[in-house]
Design a protein around this motif. Structure first.
Motif, PDB file in Angstrom:
ATOM      1  N   GLU A   9      43.173  39.331  34.888  1.00 23.10           N
ATOM      2  CA  GLU A   9      42.256  40.092  36.023  1.00 23.10           C
ATOM      3  C   GLU A   9      42.294  39.521  37.385  1.00 23.10           C
ATOM      4  O   GLU A   9      42.237  40.560  38.167  1.00 23.10           O
ATOM      5  CB  GLU A   9      41.053  40.098  35.202  1.00 23.10           C
ATOM      6  CG  GLU A   9      40.040  41.438  35.749  1.00 23.10           C
ATOM      7  CD  GLU A   9      38.989  41.636  35.227  1.00 23.10           C
ATOM      8  OE1 GLU A   9      37.823  42.165  35.844  1.00 23.10           O
ATOM      9  OE2 GLU A   9      38.642  41.091  34.060  1.00 23.10           O
ATOM     10  N   GLN A  13      43.407  41.523  40.686  1.00 17.74           N
ATOM     11  CA  GLN A  13      42.755  41.857  41.904  1.00 17.74           C
ATOM     12  C   GLN A  13      43.309  41.209  43.128  1.00 17.74           C
ATOM     13  O   GLN A  13      43.099  41.984  44.048  1.00 17.74           O
ATOM     14  CB  GLN A  13      41.315  41.456  41.523  1.00 17.74           C
ATOM     15  CG  GLN A  13      40.162  41.605  42.570  1.00 17.74           C
ATOM     16  CD  GLN A  13      39.867  43.001  42.614  1.00 17.74           C
ATOM     17  OE1 GLN A  13      39.653  43.651  41.763  1.00 17.74           O
ATOM     18  NE2 GLN A  13      40.112  43.676  43.903  1.00 17.74           N
ATOM     19  N   LYS A  16      45.904  43.702  44.137  1.00 14.88           N
ATOM     20  CA  LYS A  16      45.500  44.595  44.790  1.00 14.88           C
ATOM     21  C   LYS A  16      44.889  44.535  46.202  1.00 14.88           C
ATOM     22  O   LYS A  16      45.177  45.370  47.292  1.00 14.88           O
ATOM     23  CB  LYS A  16      44.257  45.315  44.094  1.00 14.88           C
ATOM     24  CG  LYS A  16      44.601  46.126  42.941  1.00 14.88           C
ATOM     25  CD  LYS A  16      43.359  46.356  42.057  1.00 14.88           C
ATOM     26  CE  LYS A  16      43.735  47.182  40.512  1.00 14.88           C
ATOM     27  NZ  LYS A  16      42.732  47.310  39.942  1.00 14.88           N
ATOM     28  N   THR A  17      44.273  43.422  46.513  1.00 12.14           N
ATOM     29  CA  THR A  17      43.875  43.064  47.700  1.00 12.14           C
ATOM     30  C   THR A  17      45.276  42.656  48.582  1.00 12.14           C
ATOM     31  O   THR A  17      45.113  43.320  49.882  1.00 12.14           O
ATOM     32  CB  THR A  17      42.985  41.601  47.851  1.00 12.14           C
ATOM     33  OG1 THR A  17      42.310  41.802  46.741  1.00 12.14           O
ATOM     34  CG2 THR A  17      42.661  41.048  49.050  1.00 12.14           C
TER      35      THR A  17
END
Length: 156
Positions: A9, A13, A16-17
């Motif tokens: 996860e 994340q 995505k950043t």
């Protein structure tokens, strides 16, 4: 997420950043730590090399790289990172690099030197959150000297 062991996860994340800002250096560095914690040493080294290149200084941005090299058995490259820290210390007289040394020596599993630099870090008054919580320093925290040093410096 990384500190809680949710590595998949955390990686999702951070990716995505980085889609939003691919030049976010800290994101690249964190990705290197996540890959290490997932057991993917080559991807960890690649991420840390990218981070180092983005820092654009041969003597900076090498701490994670030195750690990953050490854990990948590339001791000569980890020791080269230590030499670069030495060189930086000579050039920047007032800089505090004990935390950087601590991390690389922990990677090398040279806990005597890591604890020396931990004590110097505590004398400087910094880095305690990182030392007490970062997953890559678990080996150091498992050493009985860690609890003793925390008590000696009255750190909970």
């Amino acid at each position: 997420l990384m500190y809680n062991g949710n590595y998949d996860e955390a990686l999702d994340q951070i990716n995505k950043t980085l889609e939003i800002d691919h030049s976010f250096r800290t994101g690249i560095e964190v990705k290197g730590w996540i890959y290490y914690l997932m057991g993917d040493l080559e991807s960890s080294i690649s991420a840390f090399l990218k981070y180092h290149k983005m820092v654009n200084d041969p003597l900076k941005g090498i701490t994670g790289l030195g750690f990953a090299y050490a854990r990948a058995g590339k001791t000569d490259k980890a020791e080269d990172c230590l030499r670069k820290l030495d060189e930086r210390k000579k050039k920047e007289k007032d800089i505090f690099l004990n935390m950087d040394y601590l991390v690389i020596y922990t990677g090398l599993k040279n806990f005597d030197k890591a604890f020396y630099h931990l004590e110097e870090t505590l004398k400087e008054g910094g880095g305690i959150f990182f030392v007490k919580t970062h997953p890559v320093l678990k080996d150091m925290r498992d050493d009985s000297r860690f609890d003793k040093m925390m008590k000696d410096y009255k750190i909970n």
